[in-house]
Scaffold this active site. Structure first.
Site, PDB file in Angstrom:
ATOM      1  CB  SER A 241      -0.893   0.005   1.239  1.00  0.00           C
ATOM      2  OG  SER A 241      -0.103   0.251   2.382  1.00  0.00           O
ATOM      3  CE  LYS A 242      -2.975   3.202  -1.116  1.00  0.00           C
ATOM      4  NZ  LYS A 242      -3.883   2.263  -0.473  1.00  0.00           N
ATOM      5  NE  ARG A 243      -0.100   0.771   6.285  1.00  0.00           N
ATOM      6  CZ  ARG A 243       0.805  -0.124   6.644  1.00  0.00           C
ATOM      7  NH1 ARG A 243       1.902   0.259   7.225  1.00  0.00           N
ATOM      8  NH2 ARG A 243       0.605  -1.401   6.432  1.00  0.00           N
TER       9      ARG A 243
END
Length: 469
Positions: A241-243
Site C-alpha cells: 500500500s501507500k504506506r
RNA sequence: GGCCCGUUCGUCUAGUGGUUAGGACUCCAGGUUUUCAUCCUGGCAACAGGAGUUCGAUUCUCCUACGGGCUACCA
C-alpha cells in the site's frame, strides 16, 4: 461469436490512482483474455459517490494505456446503471429473496462493538404490517438478502475447491439506505450483463465470492468461473500500500521504466512460464500465460529485481524507441543535438543504463562540460599536480591528431603510454575526469570521439587550470 | 472473536514418495574491462514445527505455530 469465448473484466474503483496490485490484476486479466483469444472489458466501480473522483478514472485509464493493456468496448460506468439495479431489486423483493431492514447504522455498529459480529436478523421476519408501519413513520431502510441454510462451494481456478457454510454468510446489505446498491450486488449484475465468463481478481475477494454466488442464484444467473490472485506484499509481508511507499503506476513511468519491463516483472510476481526464462516480451507473456501456473502465496515486491528486469529489457530494446521514450519523460533531453548524435549516445549507454532516467543522468557530459568533479574520482585519478604535467603531455599528443576518430585516438594514447612508460590507466583516468567529471562511463576513446577535438581540448584545458583542487 | 486462504534460500520461484533440493534477484569473492556497467566463474543461503501413513517423506494426512485476507449502509 462462439459460445466458449472468454470474457474477462478489470473493475477498478476510482477512489485512488492505479497502484501495482491493480496493475497486476489488470495484467493477468489481459494476459488471460489474449491467451484465450477472448475479450477484456473495463468497468469503473463508482457506486461510492463520495469517494469516487473523475480524475482518478482518468489516471487509471491513462496508466492502463501506458502499460499497453488496451480494453474492448464498451467502457462501463456503474453510476450509469442505477436503474438496471433497481429493476432487479424490485424482483428480488417480490420473490422475498430480499427484505427491508430498518436497523440504523449506529445500532448495528454498537452490536458489533459488543462482539456480535453478525447481523442478528432483527428485521428478517418482519410482518407486512410492521414494515408498513415503519415505512409510514419514514424510517430509513436498507435491503438485505435472505440467506438460507446450507453451504456454497465453488472451484477456484487458482485456489481449488472452496466451501463456505452459510452460517458464515450474513444477510448482507445489497442496497443502502440512500438507495444506492452495494458492491457485491452491482458486481454480480454487471458481470452477468457484460457476459463475463471468468472473474479474475485479488485474493481479498475470496470471501465475497460465496455471497456473490448466492446472488447469482437468487437472480437466476449463470455463475461464472472464479480465479483469485494472491496479493502483492510489502517487505513486512503486509499487503502493498501507500504506506510502503508504493506509488501509482505513473510514477514508474516517471522513473523511467518501460511498460514492457514493468509488465514483465509484475507477471513474474506470482506466476512463472514453467521454464527458467524470466525476461519475456508481451507477446511471449501472452503466449505462455496460464492461470494454473499462478501461485497461491502472496509475493513481496522487490524493487531491485524490477530494476534488473528493466536493465535486461533496455539492452534488448530498439534504440530509436528508447530515444522516443526518453523524450516522452524528458522532452528537452539532448535538445539542440542531432538525432544521430543522440542515437549514438544511447548505443554507448545501453548496456549500463537500466532505466530511461539513467540515460539522462549518465549523459550530461555529452552535452556540456562538467561543472564539478567527483571527489572520490579526484582522489584516485588526479591527486596532485604531478598529474598536471602528465596531462599537459597527453594534451599535446591529442592536439596532433588529424583524423579525430575513436581508433586513432586510441592508438595515439596507447602509443603515448608506451612511450612515457605509463600504465594506460594513468592516462585515461585524468582524461576521463577532465571530460566527464567522474570515473565511470563508456570507453574514453568513444567519448572523446563523440565530443570532438575542440571540445575535448577545451575541457582538458579547464581541468588543468582547476585541478588539483 | 469467527470464518477463509497460505507457508521451499533474505526475496521471486522450480521440484519429486528415494534429488548433491535446481534457477533468478540481492550480497560476497575472483576473472574480463582503461573506469563503470555488461559478461564469465565461484560462494553464502531454504523444504515453519510436531505427530501419523510409509521401507522411505520436502512431497500425502492431521495438529500446532506463524503470516495474510474477510468479517462495512468501501470496493
Amino acid at each position: 461469436m462462439s459460445h466458449s469465448s472468454v470474457n474477462v473484466r478489470f473493475a477498478p474503483s476510482p477512489t485512488g490512482e492505479l497502484h501495482l496490485g491493480g496493475a497486476r490484476t489488470a495484467l493477468f486479466n489481459w494476459l488471460y483474455a489474449k491467451n484465450q483469444g477472448g475479450q477484456i472489458f473495463l468497468r469503473i466501480e463508482d457506486t461510492d459517490r463520495t469517494r469516487s473522483k473523475d480524475e482518478y478514472t482518468d489516471q487509471i485509464l491513462d496508466a492502463l494505456q501506458w502499460l499497453g493493456l488496451n480494453w474492448d468496448e464498451p467502457l462501463v460506468y456503474q453510476s450509469n446503471r442505477f436503474d438496471d439495479y433497481k429493476v432487479h431489486i424490485a424482483n428480488l423483493l417480490n420473490s422475498g429473496q430480499v427484505y427491508r431492514c430498518f436497523c440504523s447504522k449506529d445500532e448495528l455498529q454498537s452490536a458489533r462493538d459488543e462482539g456480535h459480529y453478525q447481523y442478528p436478523g432483527t428485521c428478517r421476519n418482519l410482518k407486512d404490517e410492521g414494515v408498513k408501519m415503519r415505512l409510514n413513520q419514514g424510517i430509513g431502510f436498507t435491503y438485505r438478502i435472505r440467506i438460507s441454510e446450507g453451504e456454497t462451494h465453488y472451484n477456484d481456478l487458482i485456489y481449488g475447491p472452496i466451501t463456505v457454510d452459510h452460517n458464515e454468510v450474513d444477510d448482507f446489505i445489497v442496497v443502502r439506505s440512500d438507495g444506492s446498491p452495494t458492491y457485491n450486488f452491482t458486481a454480480v449484475i454487471d458481470d452477468h450483463d457484460m457476459n463475463i465468463t471468468h472473474v479474475i481478481r485479488g485474493e481479498d475477494h475470496i470471501s465475497n465470492t460465496p455471497k456473490q454466488i448466492l446472488l447469482y442464484e437468487a437472480l437466476g444467473f449463470d455463475v461464472p468461473t472464479f480465479a483469485h490472485l494472491p496479493m502483492i506484499l510489502g517487505h513486512d509481508k503486509k499487503r502493498l500500500s501507500k504506506r510502503h511507499g508504493a506509488p501509482g503506476v505513473q510514477s514508474y513511468r516517471d522513473e523511467g521504466y518501460l511498460p514492457e519491463s514493468l509488465n514483465n516483472y509484475l507477471a513474474l510476481l506470482g506466476w512463472n512460464p514453467g521454464t527458467e526464462e524470466e525476461i519475456l516480451s508481451m507477446d511471449e507473456l501472452v503466449q505462455k500465460f496460464d492461470l494454473s501456473q499462478v501461485q497461491k502465496k502472496g509475493a513481496v515486491w522487490d524493487e531491485k529485481k524490477l530494476h534488473w528486469v528493466s536493465g535486461q529489457h533496455m539492452m534488448q530494446t530498439n534504440t530509436d524507441f528508447i530515444l522516443d521514450s526518453i523524450r516522452s519523460i524528458s522532452p528537452n533531453w539532448g535538445k539542440g543535438s542531432d538525432i544521430s548524435y543522440l542515437i549514438s549516445i544511447i548505443e554507448l549507454l545501453k548496456q549500463r543504463a537500466k532505466s530511461l532516467t539513467e540515460f539522462i543522468t549518465q549523459s550530461h557530459y555529452f552535452f556540456q562540460a562538467p561543472s564539478v568533479y567527483d571527489s572520490a574520482g579526484l582522489k584516485r585519478g588526479w591527486p596532485d599536480d604531478q598529474v598536471n604535467d602528465r596531462v599537459e603531455g597527453i594534451k599535446s599528443t591529442l592536439q596532433e591528431i588529424t583524423i579525430w576518430r575513436k581508433e586513432d585516438i586510441e592508438t595515439v594514447l596507447k602509443d603515448h603510454a608506451t612511450e612515457h612508460e605509463l600504465g594506460i590507466g594513468k592516462i585515461i583516468m585524468p582524461i576521463r575526469l577532465a571530460i566527464s567529471g567522474g570515473l565511470s562511463g563508456p570507453s574514453v576513446f568513444e567519448i572523446l570521439a563523440h565530443l570532438g577535438k575542440e571540445e575535448t581540448l577545451n575541457r582538458i584545458e579547464t581541468a588543468l587550470k582547476e585541478l588539483p583542487q
